[in-house]
Write a protein that holds these residues in place. Structure first.
Motif, PDB file in Angstrom:
ATOM      1  N   ASP A 154       0.740  -1.309  -0.235  1.00  0.00           N
ATOM      2  CA  ASP A 154      -0.054  -0.097  -0.071  1.00  0.00           C
ATOM      3  C   ASP A 154       0.881   1.210   0.001  1.00  0.00           C
ATOM      4  OD1 ASP A 154      -2.152  -1.678  -0.049  1.00  0.00           O
ATOM      5  OD2 ASP A 154      -2.744  -1.594   2.283  1.00  0.00           O
ATOM      6  N   TRP A 155       2.087   1.001   0.701  1.00  0.00           N
ATOM      7  CA  TRP A 155       2.800   2.483   0.845  1.00  0.00           C
ATOM      8  C   TRP A 155       3.535   2.861  -0.562  1.00  0.00           C
ATOM      9  CZ3 TRP A 155       7.647   2.459  -0.933  1.00  0.00           C
ATOM     10  CH2 TRP A 155       8.527   1.006  -1.114  1.00  0.00           C
ATOM     11  N   PHE A 156       3.715   1.566  -1.450  1.00  0.00           N
ATOM     12  CA  PHE A 156       4.171   2.090  -2.660  1.00  0.00           C
ATOM     13  C   PHE A 156       3.200   2.683  -3.622  1.00  0.00           C
ATOM     14  CE2 PHE A 156       5.446   1.132  -6.983  1.00  0.00           C
ATOM     15  CZ  PHE A 156       6.836   1.742  -7.034  1.00  0.00           C
ATOM     16  N   ARG A 157       1.882   2.032  -3.481  1.00  0.00           N
ATOM     17  CA  ARG A 157       0.788   2.432  -4.345  1.00  0.00           C
ATOM     18  C   ARG A 157       0.434   4.280  -3.866  1.00  0.00           C
ATOM     19  NH1 ARG A 157      -3.896  -2.124  -4.576  1.00  0.00           N
ATOM     20  NH2 ARG A 157      -2.858  -3.748  -5.635  1.00  0.00           N
ATOM     21  N   ASN A 158       0.559   4.099  -2.699  1.00  0.00           N
ATOM     22  CA  ASN A 158       0.246   5.735  -2.211  1.00  0.00           C
ATOM     23  C   ASN A 158       1.140   6.514  -2.738  1.00  0.00           C
ATOM     24  OD1 ASN A 158      -2.104   4.757  -1.054  1.00  0.00           O
ATOM     25  ND2 ASN A 158      -1.047   4.628   1.108  1.00  0.00           N
ATOM     26  N   HIS A 159       2.533   6.143  -2.555  1.00  0.00           N
ATOM     27  CA  HIS A 159       3.713   6.720  -3.357  1.00  0.00           C
ATOM     28  C   HIS A 159       3.491   7.358  -4.639  1.00  0.00           C
ATOM     29  CE1 HIS A 159       7.993   8.155  -4.171  1.00  0.00           C
ATOM     30  NE2 HIS A 159       7.836   7.147  -5.004  1.00  0.00           N
ATOM     31  N   MET A 160       3.266   6.261  -5.405  1.00  0.00           N
ATOM     32  CA  MET A 160       2.913   6.630  -6.986  1.00  0.00           C
ATOM     33  C   MET A 160       1.591   7.393  -7.181  1.00  0.00           C
ATOM     34  SD  MET A 160       5.620   4.943  -8.234  1.00  0.00           S
ATOM     35  CE  MET A 160       5.112   5.163  -9.982  1.00  0.00           C
ATOM     36  N   GLY A 161       0.672   7.045  -6.482  1.00  0.00           N
ATOM     37  CA  GLY A 161      -0.596   8.007  -6.440  1.00  0.00           C
ATOM     38  C   GLY A 161       0.153   9.566  -6.288  1.00  0.00           C
ATOM     39  N   ASN A 162       0.797   9.731  -5.416  1.00  0.00           N
ATOM     40  CA  ASN A 162       1.124  11.043  -5.465  1.00  0.00           C
ATOM     41  C   ASN A 162       2.183  11.851  -6.494  1.00  0.00           C
ATOM     42  OD1 ASN A 162       0.175  11.283  -2.715  1.00  0.00           O
ATOM     43  ND2 ASN A 162       2.219  10.513  -1.753  1.00  0.00           N
ATOM     44  N   HIS A 163       2.485  10.833  -7.408  1.00  0.00           N
ATOM     45  CA  HIS A 163       3.236  11.160  -8.558  1.00  0.00           C
ATOM     46  C   HIS A 163       2.288  11.025  -9.847  1.00  0.00           C
ATOM     47  CE1 HIS A 163       6.962  12.127  -7.045  1.00  0.00           C
ATOM     48  NE2 HIS A 163       6.897  11.317  -6.247  1.00  0.00           N
ATOM     49  N   HIS A 164       0.851  10.776  -9.530  1.00  0.00           N
ATOM     50  CA  HIS A 164       0.065  10.708 -10.526  1.00  0.00           C
ATOM     51  C   HIS A 164      -0.141   9.540 -11.167  1.00  0.00           C
ATOM     52  CE1 HIS A 164      -0.523  15.041  -9.808  1.00  0.00           C
ATOM     53  NE2 HIS A 164       0.994  15.115 -10.211  1.00  0.00           N
ATOM     54  N   VAL A 165       0.283   8.420 -10.610  1.00  0.00           N
ATOM     55  CA  VAL A 165       0.413   7.170 -11.245  1.00  0.00           C
ATOM     56  C   VAL A 165      -0.460   6.150 -10.543  1.00  0.00           C
ATOM     57  CG1 VAL A 165       1.844   4.997 -11.911  1.00  0.00           C
ATOM     58  CG2 VAL A 165       2.766   7.351 -11.901  1.00  0.00           C
ATOM     59  N   ARG A 166      -1.371   5.551 -11.302  1.00  0.00           N
ATOM     60  CA  ARG A 166      -2.180   4.364 -10.776  1.00  0.00           C
ATOM     61  C   ARG A 166      -1.776   2.996 -11.110  1.00  0.00           C
ATOM     62  NH1 ARG A 166      -8.377   2.889 -13.139  1.00  0.00           N
ATOM     63  NH2 ARG A 166      -8.722   1.009 -11.735  1.00  0.00           N
ATOM     64  N   ILE A 167      -1.608   2.492  -9.825  1.00  0.00           N
ATOM     65  CA  ILE A 167      -0.958   1.085 -10.159  1.00  0.00           C
ATOM     66  C   ILE A 167      -1.639   0.014  -9.334  1.00  0.00           C
ATOM     67  CG2 ILE A 167       0.617   1.780  -8.316  1.00  0.00           C
ATOM     68  CD1 ILE A 167       2.693  -0.122  -9.382  1.00  0.00           C
ATOM     69  N   ASP A 168      -2.502  -0.504 -10.071  1.00  0.00           N
ATOM     70  CA  ASP A 168      -3.440  -1.788  -9.087  1.00  0.00           C
ATOM     71  C   ASP A 168      -3.727  -2.787 -10.245  1.00  0.00           C
ATOM     72  OD1 ASP A 168      -5.142  -0.476 -10.864  1.00  0.00           O
ATOM     73  OD2 ASP A 168      -6.368   0.328  -9.156  1.00  0.00           O
ATOM     74  N   GLY A 169      -2.870  -3.210 -11.329  1.00  0.00           N
ATOM     75  CA  GLY A 169      -3.467  -4.274 -12.222  1.00  0.00           C
ATOM     76  C   GLY A 169      -4.480  -3.698 -13.252  1.00  0.00           C
ATOM     77  N   HIS A 170      -4.864  -2.712 -13.281  1.00  0.00           N
ATOM     78  CA  HIS A 170      -6.037  -2.344 -14.001  1.00  0.00           C
ATOM     79  C   HIS A 170      -6.035  -2.326 -15.513  1.00  0.00           C
ATOM     80  CE1 HIS A 170      -3.776   1.346 -13.972  1.00  0.00           C
ATOM     81  NE2 HIS A 170      -4.529   1.955 -14.843  1.00  0.00           N
ATOM     82  N   LEU A 171      -4.751  -2.325 -16.057  1.00  0.00           N
ATOM     83  CA  LEU A 171      -4.344  -2.430 -17.595  1.00  0.00           C
ATOM     84  C   LEU A 171      -4.612  -3.772 -18.335  1.00  0.00           C
ATOM     85  CD1 LEU A 171      -1.476   0.184 -17.789  1.00  0.00           C
ATOM     86  CD2 LEU A 171      -3.772   0.687 -18.029  1.00  0.00           C
ATOM     87  N   LEU A 172      -4.028  -4.526 -17.826  1.00  0.00           N
ATOM     88  CA  LEU A 172      -3.730  -5.794 -18.670  1.00  0.00           C
ATOM     89  C   LEU A 172      -4.887  -6.646 -18.777  1.00  0.00           C
ATOM     90  CD1 LEU A 172      -1.582  -7.722 -19.794  1.00  0.00           C
ATOM     91  CD2 LEU A 172      -1.514  -8.658 -17.427  1.00  0.00           C
ATOM     92  N   VAL A 193       8.882  -5.177  -4.965  1.00  0.00           N
ATOM     93  CA  VAL A 193       8.344  -4.043  -4.666  1.00  0.00           C
ATOM     94  C   VAL A 193       7.079  -3.764  -5.519  1.00  0.00           C
ATOM     95  CG1 VAL A 193       8.452  -1.398  -4.057  1.00  0.00           C
ATOM     96  CG2 VAL A 193      10.167  -3.144  -3.433  1.00  0.00           C
ATOM     97  N   TRP A 194       7.331  -3.815  -6.761  1.00  0.00           N
ATOM     98  CA  TRP A 194       6.252  -3.517  -7.899  1.00  0.00           C
ATOM     99  C   TRP A 194       6.549  -4.574  -9.236  1.00  0.00           C
ATOM    100  CZ3 TRP A 194      10.238  -0.088  -7.819  1.00  0.00           C
ATOM    101  CH2 TRP A 194      10.656   0.225  -9.009  1.00  0.00           C
ATOM    102  N   ASP A 195       5.362  -4.715  -9.784  1.00  0.00           N
ATOM    103  CA  ASP A 195       5.463  -5.426 -10.990  1.00  0.00           C
ATOM    104  C   ASP A 195       5.134  -4.438 -12.230  1.00  0.00           C
ATOM    105  OD1 ASP A 195       5.818  -7.712  -9.667  1.00  0.00           O
ATOM    106  OD2 ASP A 195       3.620  -8.209  -9.544  1.00  0.00           O
TER     107      ASP A 195
END
Length: 204
Positions: A154-172, A193-195
């Motif tokens: 969650d901390w990495f997802r939040n960090h990326m969200g602060n940089h306008h990046v959504r990272i939750d497996g939604h694209l594939l 840490v991420w994929d």
């Protein structure tokens, strides 16, 4: 959409100056996506990169496909100024356009549309851009995507969200549904840490 475009353009006013110095360390899959395109090196193809940034991918593509015609599109004038320098050696084979993708017709139907670490920053319109890519591609055309995929932290997802990046497996899942997968791989980065994903698909 207009507000988001302005937000992204403003974000890269600073980031453009350090982008190439820093992004090599975590934007994985960019060289791989060039190698995996299903065309011969001498092919007479047209390639559009949406969110071309500093022109890193355009330069790679221009070297790999010496007869290709390339177009890079980006919102950020600061990034495109660097892209102009990075692609100058390829002359008029590379055209750069400051504009949001999908808001005006293209002058030709590309054989390849590349999104490299762009779709996860385009929210919530990323599905609309994939729909548009499917319409814009030439018959038998290819969509290519390298991007963040997911993180279990969650901390990495939040960090990326602060940089306008959504990272939750939604694209594939959407990519695999809307295009015929030729390559669909998810790889771990920094010990999980991420994929990140590398996707090459054919227009149906």
């Amino acid at each position: 959409m207009k507000e988001q475009n302005q937000t992204i353009a403003t974000y890269y006013q600073f980031q453009s100056g350090i982008y190439d110095l820093t992004r090599w360390s975590f934007l994985f899959g960019r060289k791989r996506i060039v190698r995996e395109l299903p065309f011969q090196r001498e092919a007479l193809i047209t390639i559009l990169e949406v969110g071309c940034g500093t022109g890193y991918n355009l330069a790679q593509l221009a070297r790999h496909y010496p007869n290709a015609r390339l177009q890079g599109m980006d919102l950020s004038a600061d990034m495109l100024q660097i892209a102009k320098r990075n692609t100058r050696r390829f002359g008029n084979r590379v055209e750069l356009i400051q504009a949001p993708y999908g808001q005006s017709p293209l002058s030709y139907r590309p054989d390849v549309i590349l999104f490299s670490y762009a779709l996860t920053m385009i929210n919530p319109q990323w599905k609309d851009l994939l729909d548009r890519a499917g319409e814009d591609l030439a018959d038998g055309g290819i969509i290519a995507v390298a991007d963040f995929h997911d993180s279990r932290h969650d901390w990495f997802r939040n960090h990326m969200g602060n940089h306008h990046v959504r990272i939750d497996g939604h694209l594939l899942p959407i990519l695999s549904d809307r295009f015929k997968p030729l390559l669909a791989e998810v790889k771990p980065a920094y010990f999980g840490v991420w994929d990140y994903l590398v996707f090459v698909g054919a227009r149906g």
